[in-house]
Enzyme design. Structure first.
Site, PDB file in Angstrom:
ATOM      1  N   CYS A 273      -5.605  12.850 -19.832  1.00 30.53           N
ATOM      2  CA  CYS A 273      -5.430  11.721 -20.774  1.00 30.53           C
ATOM      3  C   CYS A 273      -4.981  10.439 -20.096  1.00 30.53           C
ATOM      4  CB  CYS A 273      -4.451  12.111 -21.881  1.00 30.53           C
ATOM      5  SG  CYS A 273      -2.721  12.156 -21.341  1.00 30.53           S
TER       6      CYS A 273
ATOM      7  N   SER B  46      -2.343  -0.905   9.485  1.00 31.27           N
ATOM      8  CA  SER B  46      -3.295  -0.740  10.588  1.00 31.27           C
ATOM      9  C   SER B  46      -4.623  -1.442  10.333  1.00 31.27           C
ATOM     10  CB  SER B  46      -3.544   0.750  10.827  1.00 31.27           C
ATOM     11  OG  SER B  46      -4.036   1.335   9.642  1.00 31.27           O
TER      12      SER B  46
ATOM     13  N   ALA C 190       9.079  -4.235  12.545  1.00 27.45           N
ATOM     14  CA  ALA C 190       9.217  -5.021  11.312  1.00 27.45           C
ATOM     15  C   ALA C 190      10.662  -5.465  11.080  1.00 27.45           C
ATOM     16  CB  ALA C 190       8.720  -4.196  10.123  1.00 27.45           C
TER      17      ALA C 190
ATOM     18  N   HIS D 271      -1.434   1.295  -4.394  1.00 23.41           N
ATOM     19  CA  HIS D 271      -1.825   2.697  -4.197  1.00 23.41           C
ATOM     20  C   HIS D 271      -0.970   3.661  -5.013  1.00 23.41           C
ATOM     21  CE1 HIS D 271      -3.933   1.705  -0.107  1.00 23.41           C
ATOM     22  NE2 HIS D 271      -4.648   1.346  -1.161  1.00 23.41           N
TER      23      HIS D 271
ATOM     24  N   GLN E   6       0.852  -1.191   0.000  1.00 24.87           N
ATOM     25  CA  GLN E   6       0.000   0.000   0.000  1.00 24.87           C
ATOM     26  C   GLN E   6       0.888   1.242   0.000  1.00 24.87           C
ATOM     27  OE1 GLN E   6      -3.374  -0.525   3.097  1.00 24.87           O
ATOM     28  NE2 GLN E   6      -1.763  -1.925   3.694  1.00 24.87           N
TER      29      GLN E   6
ATOM     30  N   CYS F  33      -0.450  14.726 -23.733  1.00 25.07           N
ATOM     31  CA  CYS F  33      -1.535  15.498 -24.361  1.00 25.07           C
ATOM     32  C   CYS F  33      -1.253  17.011 -24.369  1.00 25.07           C
ATOM     33  CB  CYS F  33      -2.874  15.207 -23.674  1.00 25.07           C
ATOM     34  SG  CYS F  33      -3.015  15.889 -22.007  1.00 25.07           S
TER      35      CYS F  33
HETATM   36  P1  NAD Z   1      -1.031   3.186   8.827  1.00 26.14           P
HETATM   37  O1  NAD Z   1      -0.215   4.416   9.037  1.00 26.14           O
HETATM   38  O2  NAD Z   1      -2.502   3.292   8.894  1.00 26.14           O
HETATM   39  O3  NAD Z   1      -0.598   2.090   9.923  1.00 26.14           O
HETATM   40  C1  NAD Z   1       0.731   1.743  10.137  1.00 26.14           C
HETATM   41  C2  NAD Z   1       0.777   0.474  10.997  1.00 26.14           C
HETATM   42  O4  NAD Z   1       2.118   0.100  11.100  1.00 26.14           O
HETATM   43  C3  NAD Z   1       0.232   0.663  12.415  1.00 26.14           C
HETATM   44  O5  NAD Z   1      -0.665  -0.376  12.730  1.00 26.14           O
HETATM   45  C4  NAD Z   1       1.486   0.618  13.282  1.00 26.14           C
HETATM   46  O6  NAD Z   1       1.262  -0.026  14.531  1.00 26.14           O
HETATM   47  C5  NAD Z   1       2.412  -0.222  12.447  1.00 26.14           C
HETATM   48  N1  NAD Z   1       3.829   0.104  12.652  1.00 26.14           N
HETATM   49  C6  NAD Z   1       4.398   1.305  12.937  1.00 26.14           C
HETATM   50  N2  NAD Z   1       5.722   1.182  13.046  1.00 26.14           N
HETATM   51  C7  NAD Z   1       6.007  -0.126  12.807  1.00 26.14           C
HETATM   52  C8  NAD Z   1       7.205  -0.868  12.781  1.00 26.14           C
HETATM   53  N3  NAD Z   1       8.401  -0.319  13.014  1.00 26.14           N
HETATM   54  N4  NAD Z   1       7.134  -2.206  12.524  1.00 26.14           N
HETATM   55  C9  NAD Z   1       5.933  -2.806  12.291  1.00 26.14           C
HETATM   56  N5  NAD Z   1       4.760  -2.142  12.311  1.00 26.14           N
HETATM   57  C10 NAD Z   1       4.794  -0.813  12.564  1.00 26.14           C
HETATM   58  O7  NAD Z   1      -0.561   2.557   7.482  1.00 26.14           O
HETATM   59  P2  NAD Z   1      -1.344   1.739   6.375  1.00 26.14           P
HETATM   60  O8  NAD Z   1      -2.201   0.709   7.017  1.00 26.14           O
HETATM   61  O9  NAD Z   1      -0.330   1.347   5.382  1.00 26.14           O
HETATM   62  O10 NAD Z   1      -2.330   2.796   5.698  1.00 26.14           O
HETATM   63  C11 NAD Z   1      -1.801   4.021   5.361  1.00 26.14           C
HETATM   64  C12 NAD Z   1      -2.124   4.527   3.980  1.00 26.14           C
HETATM   65  O11 NAD Z   1      -1.356   5.719   3.823  1.00 26.14           O
HETATM   66  C13 NAD Z   1      -1.673   3.612   2.874  1.00 26.14           C
HETATM   67  O12 NAD Z   1      -2.671   3.586   1.932  1.00 26.14           O
HETATM   68  C14 NAD Z   1      -0.418   4.253   2.270  1.00 26.14           C
HETATM   69  O13 NAD Z   1      -0.530   4.405   0.854  1.00 26.14           O
HETATM   70  C15 NAD Z   1      -0.365   5.650   2.836  1.00 26.14           C
HETATM   71  N6  NAD Z   1       0.958   5.943   3.447  1.00 26.14           N
HETATM   72  C16 NAD Z   1       2.092   5.477   2.846  1.00 26.14           C
HETATM   73  C17 NAD Z   1       3.333   5.702   3.406  1.00 26.14           C
HETATM   74  C18 NAD Z   1       4.553   5.139   2.700  1.00 26.14           C
HETATM   75  O14 NAD Z   1       4.517   4.956   1.477  1.00 26.14           O
HETATM   76  N7  NAD Z   1       5.648   4.828   3.412  1.00 26.14           N
HETATM   77  C19 NAD Z   1       3.454   6.421   4.596  1.00 26.14           C
HETATM   78  C20 NAD Z   1       2.259   6.907   5.202  1.00 26.14           C
HETATM   79  C21 NAD Z   1       1.026   6.663   4.602  1.00 26.14           C
END
Ligand code: NAD
Length: 238
Positions: A118, A176, A218, A107, A89, A137
């Site tokens: 376009c 999340s 992670a 995403h 995502q 375009c």
């Molecule tokens: P989110 O921000 O909603 O949730 C992040 C989750 O990661 C939380 O549940 C948190 O507990 C967990 N987390 C935080 N630090 C962590 C770690 N070190 N190790 C493991 N888990 C950890 O993110 P989401 O569910 O991906 O939804 C967010 C939306 O926002 C997505 O659609 C995304 O496209 C966008 N987004 C992307 C980025 C990116 O590209 N890095 C950053 C912020 C938001």
């Protein structure tokens, strides 16, 4: 053994890129409604461009690099080949930079532009603005980041649902479980009788839908899981 992995902002947190749920629903101090919807772009394109240009610039910072979790998934892919699919995502490019190949960025990507007129997609070479002209375009004013905003349809859903329906293991990392349709993938994997695993810093909204869950960063959990998987696989072979 087919494995599908879903990642979210949490996998990139230890690389120095903010998540938003951890910041009370703010993404780098901005409300989602102000920067991540098509309406926000219509209302205030300058603000939206400034926000995503800054996110893109952050990726160019020397200090931002793939971490041990991104790299462990590359090792897993090397072993499984086409039996491995990574769905992210995330809109950063850390999985790509780590070397993941079987990757669907559902995403979109901060590195790409999309012409609202376009639908031409291209690589962003300089910051986008309301003056950026579409190379296809030649219209001005419609260039936006190729990011799937809230209320828009994610990419690759057909491929993703097919992979979920035939996988043996589904692993969700650093997400999340609030953003649909990705939050619903675990239910589809469960229906397909896959073993479902959540690796997240804290229990997600979908936590109870996973057969197995582990809490922690992670960079620790993902390499650990991959190493254990490889070990079991080697033992099975002998
Ligand atoms: P989110 O921000 O909603 O949730 C992040 C989750 O990661 C939380 O549940 C948190 O507990 C967990 N987390 C935080 N630090 C962590 C770690 N070190 N190790 C493991 N888990 C950890 O993110 P989401 O569910 O991906 O939804 C967010 C939306 O926002 C997505 O659609 C995304 O496209 C966008 N987004 C992307 C980025 C990116 O590209 N890095 C950053 C912020 C938001």
């Amino acid at each position: 053994m087919k494995i599908v992995v879903l990642t979210g902002a949490g996998i990139s947190a230890e690389s120095g890129i903010s998540t938003f749920r951890d910041n009370n629903g703010l993404w780098e101090q901005h409300r989602i409604e102000d920067v991540a919807t098509p309406e926000a772009f219509q209302r205030n394109p300058k603000l939206v461009h400034t926000f995503y240009n800054a996110r893109r610039e952050q990726l160019d910072n020397q200090a931002i690099a793939p971490n041990a979790a991104h790299l462990a998934l590359v090792e897993l892919e090397k072993v499984l080949g086409d039996d491995f699919l990574l769905i992210t995502q995330n809109v950063d490019d850390l999985h790509q930079r780590a070397g993941s190949k079987n990757l669907l960025a559902m995403h979109g990507s901060l590195r790409e532009s999309l012409c609202s007129y376009c639908k031409h997609k291209g690589l962003v070479k300089s910051p986008l603005s309301t003056d950026t002209v579409c190379p296809a375009c030649t219209k001005k004013g419609g260039m936006r980041p190729n990011i799937v905003w809230f209320n828009e349809m994610p990419y690759y859903l057909e491929e993703i649902y097919a992979a979920l329906a035939s996988c043996d293991i589904f692993i969700s990392i650093g997400t999340s479980g609030n953003v649909y349709p990705a939050a619903g993938f675990v239910a589809i994997a469960n229906e397909a009788k896959a073993h479902t695993i959540e690796l997240n810093l804290e229990p997600s909204n979908q936590n109870s839908n996973f057969a197995e869950h582990h809490q922690g960063p992670a960079t620790k959990l993902v390499p650990q899981w991959v190493e254990a998987f490889m070990r079991d696989r080697m033992q099975l072979k002998h």
